[in-house]
Design a protein around this motif. Structure first.
Motif, short mmCIF file in Angstrom:
data_model
loop_
_atom_site.label_atom_id
_atom_site.label_comp_id
_atom_site.label_asym_id
_atom_site.label_seq_id
_atom_site.Cartn_x
_atom_site.Cartn_y
_atom_site.Cartn_z
N THR A 127 42.48 45.41 43.93
CA THR A 127 41.43 44.45 44.26
C THR A 127 40.05 44.85 43.75
OG1 THR A 127 41.08 45.64 46.32
CG2 THR A 127 42.58 43.75 46.41
N THR A 130 38.59 42.32 41.00
CA THR A 130 38.32 40.97 41.50
C THR A 130 37.22 40.97 42.57
OG1 THR A 130 40.32 41.33 42.78
CG2 THR A 130 40.46 39.74 41.00
N THR A 131 37.22 42.01 43.41
CA THR A 131 36.16 42.06 44.42
C THR A 131 34.81 42.25 43.76
OG1 THR A 131 37.76 43.27 45.74
CG2 THR A 131 35.52 43.16 46.62
N SER A 135 31.47 39.47 43.64
CA SER A 135 30.29 39.67 44.49
C SER A 135 29.06 39.03 43.83
CB SER A 135 30.07 41.16 44.78
OG SER A 135 30.06 41.88 43.59
#
Ligand code: PHE
Length: 450
Positions: A127, A130-131, A135
């Protein structure tokens, strides 16, 4: 225009143009396309296009620049009063690519800094990527850092900025690439990846592979965006144009091949020879590769070096994009370099923000089912670029005549391939470009799968 800046040597020009060509396209895009379209087969088709079609178009662009000593809009206008719109399209492509190219450049800085500061274990998490890109603030800040770094070079001008930076960054890029490629090749099980990458499997031949190779060739050689015209306008009349183009292409294909050696064998070694691990598409560099690095002992060092070299590659390409736009504004509006550079940097930051936020808080805004970054990529690479290239071929082949260009080339080169060049520009190139244009538009509408 006789006080126009010039590169101080042919080497300076070749390194700057190779710096433009070698970029995310080589290290991020090429390996995943090669992995997707049959490894060795894709490589073979790609090299064929670079040596034929790419060669002809790059010669045309650099010759247009050197002949007119002007940036794209003025250059086309100088060749024919009514055709400055081709230059407008080219400059527009560069203007639109720079913002989202900088967003991805920002991601590369983020990865480099993360590896440098010992946070690499986190990058191996599924992740992480993608995280991070979702943001709202961080990616924008890194994008701004990337634009400012680009600005710092363009600000200093052709000789003291672009040429100097290229002379430092490009040799370092070669050394770092060789280091990472050798490391990757030394991993147990890497040899299967080498075979996959180098031995063509003709049973995987497809029209899609051919079209993907053609599109990649355009993007990777920085064609049809006014960049080579702009750099050509700083090239000395005495420097051998044909030889320079050969060297730029060898550089570009060489780094793409090295990138294949860095990425494909390492992924094979990591996955125990499972080809499916290569199918990460665009995620190959940001998602799969950090896992590969993490699983190997020297992760922080190798990963850090890898992202540093990607950063150098991305920077020299962004510099060329910014320069193409800055030079256009200087010529058209008679602004100073510094003023133009600031205008372009600010717009690149502002226009890049939707591309960044489209991966997160603005992800519900979709046009033709594409997030903003993908949409920009589609409009520029799949639509405007082929249109610009097609118009250039028609303009040179049928409006002003190929002789105008070959005479310019012959000022400094023997030009042995003149006949083939003529046929390429008048007949073969336009047909290939129409094929790319139709196929990429059809694939965007989901009518065919590329
Ligand atoms: N050629 C660059 C690459 O391979 C991309 C680029 C396109 C740079 C257009 C400048 C102009 O990443």
């Amino acid at each position: 225009m006789n006080n126009r800046s010039e590169f101080s040597s042919k080497l300076g020009f070749v390194l700057a143009a190779a710096g433009s060509a070698v970029g995310l396209g080589n290290i991020w895009r090429f390996p995943y396309l090669a992995a997707r379209y049959g490894g060795g087969l894709f490589l073979l088709i790609y090299i064929f296009f670079v040596a034929t079609f790419g060669f002809a178009i790059m010669m045309v662009e650099i010759a247009i620049g050197r002949k007119t000593k002007l940036s794209p809009i003025g250059a086309y206008k100088a060749l024919h009063k009514k055709y400055s719109f081709i230059g407008i399209i080219a400059s527009l492509v560069a203007f639109l690519i720079l913002p989202y190219y900088s967003v991805i450049g920002g991601w590369v800085i983020k990865y480099f800094v993360t590896f440098l500061t010992g946070g690499q274990a986190a990058t191996a998490d599924d992740t992480f990527f993608t995280t991070f890109i979702a943001s709202p603030v961080q990616p924008v800040l890194w994008q701004i850092v990337f634009v400012l770094a680009t600005l710092a070079v363009v600000w200093r001008g052709v000789k003291d900025g672009i040429e100097k930076a290229s002379k430092i960054l490009m040799p370092m890029l070669i050394i770092l690439s060789l280091g990472v490629a050798l490391y990757s090749l030394s991993l147990p099980g890497a040899i299967e990846g080498v075979k996959y990458f180098l031995i063509p499997d003709f049973s995987r031949f497809s029209v899609q592979a051919v079209l993907a190779a053609l599109g990649q060739m355009f993007y990777s050689l920085s064609l049809a965006m006014g960049v080579m015209i702009t750099y050509g306008s700083y090239l000395n009349k005495e420097d051998d144009l044909e030889k320079s183009v050969k060297q730029i292409e060898i550089f570009d294909a060489g780094i793409a091949i090295l990138a294949g050696f860095m990425v494909i064998p390492a992924v094979f070694a990591f996955s125990g020879g499972n080809e499916a691990a290569l199918n990460a598409g665009p995620g190959l560099m940001f998602v799969t590769l950090p896992k590969v690095f993490d699983s190997m002992g020297m992760s922080a060092l190798v990963g850090g070096i890898f992202f540093l070299l990607v950063l150098f590659a991305a920077l020299t390409s962004a510099i060329s994009l910014m320069e193409a736009v800055v030079s256009t504004i200087c010529d058209q509006c008679k602004f100073s370099r510094k003023k133009s550079a600031i205008i372009v940097a600010v717009t690149a930051i502002v226009l890049g923000i939707p591309s960044s936020l489209g991966n997160g808080i603005w992800s519900h805004f979709k046009i033709m089912d594409m997030a903003f970054l993908d949409l920009m990529d589609f409009i520029t690479n799949a639509v405007l670029m082929p249109i610009g290239a097609l118009l250039t071929c028609i303009f040179i082949g049928y409006v002003i005549g190929v002789d105008v260009i070959s005479d310019e080339i012959k000022v400094s080169s023997k030009f042995k391939r003149e006949k083939a060049f003529r046929i390429m520009i008048k007949y073969i190139a336009p047909i290939c470009i129409v094929a790319i244009l139709i196929s990429s538009v059809l694939s965007a509408f989901g009518i065919i799968v590329l």
